[in-house]
Every structure is written in structure tokens, then in C-alpha cells.
Design an enzyme around this catalytic site. Structure first.
Site, PDB file in Angstrom:
ATOM      1  N   ARG A   1       0.862  -1.193   0.000  1.00  0.00           N
ATOM      2  CA  ARG A   1       0.000   0.000   0.000  1.00  0.00           C
ATOM      3  C   ARG A   1       0.887   1.229   0.000  1.00  0.00           C
ATOM      4  NH1 ARG A   1       2.349   1.992   3.746  1.00  0.00           N
ATOM      5  NH2 ARG A   1       0.826   3.658   3.685  1.00  0.00           N
TER       6      ARG A   1
ATOM      7  N   ALA B   1       0.839   5.157  -2.224  1.00  0.00           N
ATOM      8  CA  ALA B   1       0.643   5.474  -3.649  1.00  0.00           C
ATOM      9  C   ALA B   1       1.807   5.050  -4.554  1.00  0.00           C
ATOM     10  CB  ALA B   1       0.326   6.969  -3.787  1.00  0.00           C
TER      11      ALA B   1
ATOM     12  N   ARG C   1      -7.211  -0.370  -6.990  1.00  0.00           N
ATOM     13  CA  ARG C   1      -7.554   0.696  -6.026  1.00  0.00           C
ATOM     14  C   ARG C   1      -7.745   1.984  -6.832  1.00  0.00           C
ATOM     15  NH1 ARG C   1      -4.185   1.207  -0.597  1.00  0.00           N
ATOM     16  NH2 ARG C   1      -6.151   2.138   0.099  1.00  0.00           N
TER      17      ARG C   1
ATOM     18  N   GLN D   1      -1.910   2.504   9.921  1.00  0.00           N
ATOM     19  CA  GLN D   1      -0.638   2.593   9.194  1.00  0.00           C
ATOM     20  C   GLN D   1       0.395   3.404   9.971  1.00  0.00           C
ATOM     21  OE1 GLN D   1      -3.657   3.014   7.847  1.00  0.00           O
ATOM     22  NE2 GLN D   1      -3.737   2.455   5.677  1.00  0.00           N
TER      23      GLN D   1
ATOM     24  N   ASP E   1      -1.855  10.812  -2.216  1.00  0.00           N
ATOM     25  CA  ASP E   1      -2.243   9.746  -3.142  1.00  0.00           C
ATOM     26  C   ASP E   1      -2.554  10.284  -4.524  1.00  0.00           C
ATOM     27  OD1 ASP E   1      -2.803   8.541  -0.344  1.00  0.00           O
ATOM     28  OD2 ASP E   1      -2.688   6.876  -1.771  1.00  0.00           O
TER      29      ASP E   1
ATOM     30  N   ASN F   1      -5.303  12.377   0.313  1.00  0.00           N
ATOM     31  CA  ASN F   1      -4.412  11.551   1.134  1.00  0.00           C
ATOM     32  C   ASN F   1      -5.288  10.821   2.151  1.00  0.00           C
ATOM     33  OD1 ASN F   1      -1.655  10.735   1.757  1.00  0.00           O
ATOM     34  ND2 ASN F   1      -1.902  11.826   3.676  1.00  0.00           N
TER      35      ASN F   1
HETATM   36  O1  MRU Z   1      -4.536   3.229   2.174  1.00  0.00           O
HETATM   37  P1  MRU Z   1      -3.061   3.434   2.079  1.00  0.00           P
HETATM   38  O2  MRU Z   1      -2.303   2.889   3.238  1.00  0.00           O
HETATM   39  O3  MRU Z   1      -2.513   2.952   0.741  1.00  0.00           O
HETATM   40  O4  MRU Z   1      -2.891   5.008   2.104  1.00  0.00           O
HETATM   41  C1  MRU Z   1      -1.610   5.551   1.958  1.00  0.00           C
HETATM   42  C2  MRU Z   1      -1.556   7.010   2.170  1.00  0.00           C
HETATM   43  O5  MRU Z   1      -2.552   7.672   2.320  1.00  0.00           O
HETATM   44  C3  MRU Z   1      -0.206   7.649   2.092  1.00  0.00           C
HETATM   45  O6  MRU Z   1      -0.146   8.780   2.887  1.00  0.00           O
HETATM   46  C4  MRU Z   1       0.040   8.059   0.643  1.00  0.00           C
HETATM   47  O7  MRU Z   1      -0.093   6.961  -0.222  1.00  0.00           O
HETATM   48  C5  MRU Z   1       1.348   8.671   0.452  1.00  0.00           C
HETATM   49  S1  MRU Z   1       2.617   7.468   0.601  1.00  0.00           S
HETATM   50  C6  MRU Z   1       4.038   8.082   0.076  1.00  0.00           C
END
Ligand code: MRU
Length: 317
Positions: A48, A50, A82, A175, A216, A226
Site C-alpha cells: 500500500r 501510492a 484501487r 498505518q 495519493d 491523502n
Molecule cells: O490506504 P493506504 O495505506 O494505501 O494510504 C496511503 C496514504 O494515504 C499515504 O499517505 C500516501 O499513499 C502517500 S505514501 C508516500
């Protein structure tokens, strides 16, 4: 710091992921042998963040090409895994002309390089003794190595600019509490996990100097999607007159999407929140550009109006 190949890699007949769902308790791998299996790993958040899911899609596509899979079907299943992070579609667009393993590995290498470049730019924004607050995980796990917002924190730490990191636990999938805290611990950076709802009082008490997050998808006007809860941090930062910085590679900037309202927001399974009651579970929110102090990409520090500064960076690159 985790090596990029430990986070995800392409081997001859498989893509191997460090299973992020099981961290920090267990370092286990998940192996995928088809594009469908890679798409499943993205959807279920084995991998996970982006940039990392963009790299995963590139590896999945290269794997499909090597296996002689139907590439139109492979692209569709990967693209649909996604919806919010634009890096997924960006990486597949990059792969279409050259679906080789070398091209996919180059995308991975380039993303890590972008992280190092933007981390160096972002660190210039921080004063000595900074107590930063971050949300979700924008570390190496999320980018395939080094990290965006967490990369900036690493760079600031190495330069003696960082005093402390407040880590939002980031409900519902934690996370922050599981992944960011683990990465900061590994790097030896002083940090404490806080409940997401503690951010306001920490700011009110004068214990936060800056907020740093990843992204994201950044719309052409700078509106930024995000992890859910980012928008409330930006509102809080504005109220407390604190800078709110977004750190993300150019692969996260979506020039084809004019405004944040046009960004598709992933709705995840409500049982991630509760299986007892009805629930709604949007995985992301959109922070309006006017609440963002600066967006940092590998090209440098961009300030409002973002439409102009983000476009100029791409043209000049
Ligand atoms: O649902 P996730 O864990 O994939 O969400 C990730 C985020 O929101 C991060 O902050 C984003 O991808 C930036 S990562 C460099």
C-alpha cells in the site's frame, strides 16, 4: 532502513511483497505469480502507499508480459485494484510501451531516487528542533524505499533539524501506529504515537511545529487526496498557524484532474471500522490547496498557485 528489494521485487516468475498487513509483528512475504494475484495484493493492502502500488502494478504488468498473459486484461485488473492513488495508472501508462522487467525495475529505482530528491528539498523547510506531526505511512514501505514525508523526516534527522515526531495512529488500519512508528524506530528517530483525535490538543499546547504528509493524488490545482484524516489536520494546522507540507513525487500529480472534487475516493469495507453497526469507511479525503503551505516534489518546493508551479516543474524537468 529497508532495502527497496525487501519491500517489493520482481523475480523471474513472481512478484514478492513484504506483507504490510502483518507488520510490525511479523516480517512475512507474499508471492504473486499472475497479474490477478498482484492486483489482489494491492486491493487487500499487502502492499500500500501510492508510489508502492504504482511499482507493484508495473511489476504485475511485466510479470503478465513475461507469462504471455492477455495484457489488456492484466492492465484492467491492475488499474482497477484501487481507485484513488494516480500512481497506479501512471505506472501502467509508463509500462505500456515497454512491458519489460527492466522497465519495471527502472520505475522502482526512479521512485526511490525521487524520494531522496524531494526529502532533501523538504528538509530545507524545517528549522532546527522541529517537532513534526505525520499521518498514515509515507515511508519506504509506501514508496518502495526511503519514503516521501518520512523520507523528509529522515533527511531532517540526518541534518540535525528534527527533535521529535508525533505519529497519528491513523484509524482504521493503523498505518501510523504499525508502519510509521516501526520505520522511525528502525531509524532511531524519537517519536510517539498519538490517537488521531489528539492532534488538536497537541497543537494547542504548542507541541507541534509542522505537519508533513504524503499524497495519493494531487489535482492540477493542488487539491490533495491523502489518507482519511489528513484534511482535518490541515484545518487544525491553519487554525494554529502551523505549516502544512505535502511531500510527493511527480508521479502523484494528476494534471488531467482539474480539482480535488474530481478525485475518486475509495470506499473500503465498513467492517474495517465495526462489524456490529452500520458504518461508512472512506479511505481518503481531499485537502483543499489553500490549506497547503507547500507541495514538495523531486523538482523542488512548490507554492500557491499550484496549477502554475506544478506545471512549470513538469515542463522544466
Ligand atoms: O490506504 P493506504 O495505506 O494505501 O494510504 C496511503 C496514504 O494515504 C499515504 O499517505 C500516501 O499513499 C502517500 S505514501 C508516500
Amino acid at each position: 532502513m529497508l532495502e527497496p528489494e525487501r519491500i517489493l521485487r520482481l523475480e523471474d516468475d513472481r512478484v514478492v511483497f513484504l506483507d504490510q498487513r502483518r507488520l510490525p509483528l511479523e516480517e512475512a512475504d507474499v508471492e504473486c505469480r499472475t497479474a490477478v494475484e498482484v492486483a489482489d495484493a494491492i486491493r487487500t493492502m499487502v502492499v500500500r502507499g501510492a508510489p508502492a502500488i504504482g511499482i507493484a502494478a508495473a511489476y504485475g504488468y511485466a510479470l503478465a508480459a513475461a507469462r504471455g498473459e492477455d495484457l489488456v486484461a492484466a492492465e484492467r485488473v491492475l488499474r482497477d485494484s484501487r481507485p484513488t492513488a494516480v500512481n497506479l495508472g501512471w505506472a501502467l501508462d509508463e509500462m505500456r510501451g515497454d512491458p519489460s522487467a527492466e522497465r519495471a525495475r527502472a520505475i522502482h529505482r526512479d521512485e526511490v531516487e525521487r524520494c531522496r530528491a524531494m526529502a532533501a528539498h523538504a528538509a530545507t523547510l524545517l528549522a532546527p528542533g522541529t517537532r513534526a506531526l505525520t499521518h498514515c505511512n509515507a515511508g519506504g514501505l509506501a514508496t518502495g524505499g526511503y519514503g516521501s514525508a518520512v523520507g523528509a523526516l529522515l533527511s531532517a534527522w540526518e541534518q540535525g533539524l528534527l527533535a521529535h515526531v508525533w505519529v497519528d495512529e491513523t484509524r482504521p488500519l493503523l498505518q501510523g501506529a504499525r508502519l510509521t512508528a516501526w520505520e522511525l524506530e528502525t531509524a532511531g528517530i524519537p517519536h510517539e504515537v498519538i490517537a488521531d483525535s489528539a492532534a488538536a490538543s497537541m497543537m494547542g499546547a504548542g507541541e507541534v511545529d509542522a505537519v508533513l504528509t504524503g499524497a495519493d493524488r494531487i489535482a492540477a490545482n493542488g487539491d490533495t487526496a491523502n489518507k482519511i484524516g489528513t484534511y482535518s489536520l490541515a484545518v487544525l494546522a491553519r487554525h494554529h498557524e502551523l505549516p502544512f507540507y505535502v511531500i510527493a513525487p511527480s508521479s502523484t500529480v494528476d494534471h488531467a484532474t482539474a480539482r480535488g472534487v474530481d478525485i475518486p475516493i475509495e470506499q473500503r469495507d465498513p467492517t474495517e471500522i465495526t462489524s456490529r453497526f452500520a458504518a461508512r469507511n472512506p479511505a481518503f479525503d481531499v485537502t483543499p490547496a489553500n490549506l497547503i503551505t507547500a507541495i514538495v516534489t523531486e523538482h523542488g518546493v512548490h507554492e500557491a498557485p499550484y496549477g502554475e508551479s506544478l506545471t512549470r516543474a513538469v515542463v522544466e524537468a
